[in-house]
Motif scaffolding. Structure first.
Motif: not given
Length: 288
Positions: A156, A159-160, A164, A170, A173, A198
């Motif tokens: 996780l 992901q940011k 981002s 976004e 996320i 992903q």
């Protein structure tokens, strides 16, 4: 408990009163097995009210004692009709032989559920040997993440970093990996869609120096190669219309029978063999 029992009796009486005013009804009927391996059948009634609203109500989930013979199912359906006092219905069920025979015994008209047929078609097509390794890698990857909260947290965080600042991405996320279940083919689609979505995060995570050797090796062994990623992308594109068709057919507030022929025609066109099909997709289409 007494309040619940009174409430149940009130609802029972209201349903009986509503059904009494409906000259025609249909039912949907399905069997399932509990975690304690007990067999149950659920019957739902569908009818149009005096105000032209399409209504439905679950008449009961009944434990079926003994074997699932057509005779036992037919008797259970007759008992349900007697209890709720509804006219001879038209039924929609799955396509099992014992279900079909039960309605013949009762002399009730029956239609096979197209949603169930689509489920069988896609599940069968996903059994092509070329997909075995790919789906095995996908399930092993997702299971590994589900068993480790620390790896999931790191996932996780990645992901940011990756998504981002990119308005369209976004929203990705916070998305966790999804595991599929045996009884629902569309859960396999959801699993592959999420892995596809992903993929950049998984690639970045596989080379993270903070991972243990075991975690790094597991992710690297399970992550799709670029060639496999192409297969997954093509497979997701092929399966997506089947998912949309299933969703349309699952409506319970609007009629769906008139949609059967258009949906079937559309799906038949989608599975026509094309020269542009990669070999795995061609095999899946042939099975479909």
């Amino acid at each position: 408990m007494r309040k619940l029992e009174r409430k149940k009796l009130e609802i029972d009486e209201k349903i009986k009163e509503d059904v009494k005013s409906a000259p025609f009804v249909s039912i949907t009927h399905d069997g399932w097995t509990s975690l304690n391996t007990e067999s149950y059948f659920t019957t739902t009634i569908h009818f149009i009210s005096d105000t032209w609203m399409l209504n439905n109500a679950v008449l009961g989930t009944i434990q079926l004692k003994g074997s699932h013979t057509s005779e036992n199912i037919a008797a259970e359906l007759k008992a349900t009709q007697t209890k709720w006092n509804f006219p001879t219905p038209i039924a929609t069920t799955d396509n099992a032989a014992n279900e079909r025979k039960a309605y013949e015994i009762n002399k009730w008209e029956r239609f096979g559920c197209l949603g169930h047929k689509i489920n069988l078609v896609v599940k069968n097509s996903l059994g092509v040997s070329e997909l075995g390794k790919l789906l095995g890698k996908a399930r092993k990857m997702v299971t590994f993440f589900h068993q480790s909260s620390s790896i999931t947290d790191l996932f996780l965080e990645k992901q940011k970093v990756i998504f981002s600042g990119q308005s369209e991405q976004e929203q990705l996320i916070g998305h966790k990996l999804i595991i599929d279940v045996v009884t629902r083919w569309n859960s396999t689609l959801y699993m592959l869609q999420r892995l596809n979505e992903q993929f950049p995060v998984l690639m970045a995570l596989a080379n993270d120096p903070s991972l243990t050797k075991h975690a790094s090796t597991t992710i690297k062994n399970c992550i799709f190669t670029f060639e496999e990623q192409t297969v997954i992308e093509n497979l997701v594109s092929l399966l997506d219309p089947f998912e949309k068709a299933t969703t349309i057919l699952c409506a319970d507030k609007t009629p769906t029978m008139h949609k059967v022929l258009p949906i079937t025609t559309k799906l038949l066109r989608i599975i026509e063999i094309s020269e542009e099909d990669i070999p795995v997709v061609r095999r899946v289409k042939e099975k479909m």
